[in-house]
Scaffold this motif. Sequence first.
Motif, short mmCIF file in Angstrom:
data_model
loop_
_atom_site.label_atom_id
_atom_site.label_comp_id
_atom_site.label_asym_id
_atom_site.label_seq_id
_atom_site.Cartn_x
_atom_site.Cartn_y
_atom_site.Cartn_z
N PRO A 89 0.81 -1.22 0.00
CA PRO A 89 0.00 0.00 0.00
C PRO A 89 0.85 1.28 0.00
CG PRO A 89 0.02 -0.97 2.19
CD PRO A 89 0.77 -1.91 1.28
N THR A 90 1.61 1.44 -1.07
CA THR A 90 2.45 2.63 -1.26
C THR A 90 2.23 3.12 -2.69
OG1 THR A 90 4.34 1.38 -2.10
CG2 THR A 90 4.22 1.68 0.30
N VAL A 118 0.10 -5.05 4.72
CA VAL A 118 -1.03 -4.18 5.05
C VAL A 118 -1.11 -4.04 6.57
CG1 VAL A 118 -3.55 -4.08 5.02
CG2 VAL A 118 -2.30 -4.78 2.97
N TYR A 119 -1.31 -2.81 7.04
CA TYR A 119 -1.40 -2.56 8.48
C TYR A 119 -2.83 -2.41 8.98
CZ TYR A 119 3.62 -2.04 8.95
OH TYR A 119 4.97 -2.29 8.97
N ASP A 120 -3.70 -1.81 8.17
CA ASP A 120 -5.04 -1.52 8.67
C ASP A 120 -6.01 -1.31 7.51
OD1 ASP A 120 -4.41 1.06 7.66
OD2 ASP A 120 -3.80 1.77 9.64
N GLN A 121 -7.24 -0.96 7.84
CA GLN A 121 -8.28 -0.76 6.84
C GLN A 121 -7.94 0.39 5.90
OE1 GLN A 121 -10.96 -2.86 6.39
NE2 GLN A 121 -11.22 -1.70 4.49
N ASP A 122 -7.22 1.40 6.38
CA ASP A 122 -6.80 2.51 5.50
C ASP A 122 -5.93 1.99 4.36
OD1 ASP A 122 -8.18 4.39 6.98
OD2 ASP A 122 -6.41 5.07 8.11
N ASP A 123 -5.03 1.05 4.67
CA ASP A 123 -4.19 0.46 3.62
C ASP A 123 -5.03 -0.32 2.61
OD1 ASP A 123 -1.88 1.48 4.75
OD2 ASP A 123 -1.24 -0.42 5.65
N ILE A 124 -6.00 -1.06 3.12
CA ILE A 124 -6.89 -1.83 2.22
C ILE A 124 -7.69 -0.87 1.34
CG2 ILE A 124 -8.87 -3.41 2.14
CD1 ILE A 124 -7.78 -4.64 4.78
N ASP A 125 -8.22 0.18 1.94
CA ASP A 125 -8.99 1.17 1.17
C ASP A 125 -8.12 1.83 0.11
OD1 ASP A 125 -11.16 0.57 2.76
OD2 ASP A 125 -10.95 2.37 4.04
N PHE A 126 -6.88 2.15 0.45
CA PHE A 126 -5.94 2.76 -0.50
C PHE A 126 -5.74 1.83 -1.71
CE2 PHE A 126 -1.55 3.21 -2.03
CZ PHE A 126 -1.54 4.55 -2.40
N LEU A 127 -5.48 0.55 -1.44
CA LEU A 127 -5.27 -0.41 -2.53
C LEU A 127 -6.54 -0.61 -3.35
CD1 LEU A 127 -3.02 -3.01 -0.68
CD2 LEU A 127 -2.33 -1.49 -2.55
N ASN A 128 -7.68 -0.74 -2.68
CA ASN A 128 -8.94 -0.91 -3.40
C ASN A 128 -9.25 0.30 -4.28
OD1 ASN A 128 -9.74 -3.50 -2.55
ND2 ASN A 128 -10.66 -2.71 -0.69
N GLU A 133 -10.89 -4.36 -6.48
CA GLU A 133 -11.06 -5.36 -5.42
C GLU A 133 -9.84 -6.27 -5.30
OE1 GLU A 133 -14.11 -8.91 -4.12
OE2 GLU A 133 -14.66 -7.55 -5.73
N LEU A 134 -9.42 -6.47 -4.08
CA LEU A 134 -8.29 -7.36 -3.80
C LEU A 134 -8.78 -8.78 -3.57
CD1 LEU A 134 -6.44 -5.13 -1.17
CD2 LEU A 134 -5.91 -5.34 -3.60
N ALA A 135 -8.01 -9.77 -4.02
CA ALA A 135 -8.36 -11.17 -3.76
C ALA A 135 -8.21 -11.47 -2.27
CB ALA A 135 -7.47 -12.10 -4.57
N THR A 136 -7.20 -10.89 -1.66
CA THR A 136 -6.95 -11.08 -0.24
C THR A 136 -5.86 -10.10 0.18
OG1 THR A 136 -6.65 -12.79 1.49
CG2 THR A 136 -5.14 -12.86 -0.39
N VAL A 137 -5.57 -10.07 1.47
CA VAL A 137 -4.47 -9.25 1.98
C VAL A 137 -3.64 -10.06 2.96
CG1 VAL A 137 -5.70 -7.05 1.72
CG2 VAL A 137 -5.81 -8.25 3.89
N PHE A 138 -2.38 -9.73 3.00
CA PHE A 138 -1.47 -10.27 4.01
C PHE A 138 -1.02 -9.09 4.86
CE2 PHE A 138 -1.37 -13.45 0.73
CZ PHE A 138 -1.38 -14.64 1.44
N TYR A 139 -1.23 -9.22 6.16
CA TYR A 139 -0.94 -8.12 7.07
C TYR A 139 0.54 -8.07 7.41
CZ TYR A 139 -5.88 -7.31 7.55
OH TYR A 139 -7.19 -7.00 7.28
#
Length: 188
Positions: A89-90, A118-128, A133-139
């Motif tokens: 997420p950069t 990924v650290y949190d929902q903000d990172d997921i939202d940034f990528l999305n 849509e992401l298949a999955t995330v690894f924290y």
Amino acid sequence: FGESQDPFTKKYTHVHSDGTLVMTPGPHTDEVVLGKWCSHSLFTALKVYLSFLELTDAQRVVVDEKAGADGADIGTSSSFDVSVIVAEPTPYGVKAAKQISEILDRFDAPYVFVGNKVYDQDDIDFLNTHLGELATVFYASKFMARSDHDADTPENIQAIKNLHEAIENSRPTLTRLERTREKLSSKE
């Protein structure tokens, strides 16, 4: 692969203790590491091999390519049933993931995005927002950063299950060999 292995696969793979076959495209010699020779040449044989490899429905090939768009740009990924594009997420992670997906779109090659570190929902939202849509995330994990082994956390186990499902749902109906034949016949 068992007894159905072709002679090339038998000759150039190493069997891990869990039965997984491992193949490397060639040695990263000093000439490659120091930039005297291009590492892309190592993937030419892999591209041809994958295009003609016939697998059963239960068999899978996983290719771990170096980061960036180079592998996709030379067409190796067009030989994959599904590419997994891993993005952090950069801004640079998103830029590289978009480059790879645009190249794969030119080859009509299916892919899925995975968020990594990924650290949190903000990172997921940034990528999305930037990739869809992401298949999955690894924290992100200090344990994982310090470990050279798998971390069988419940989160990682679920992420791997999600990834497997996304890959299975993205697989094309034509085999790699059929797609290769179709590509070659369309150029005639």
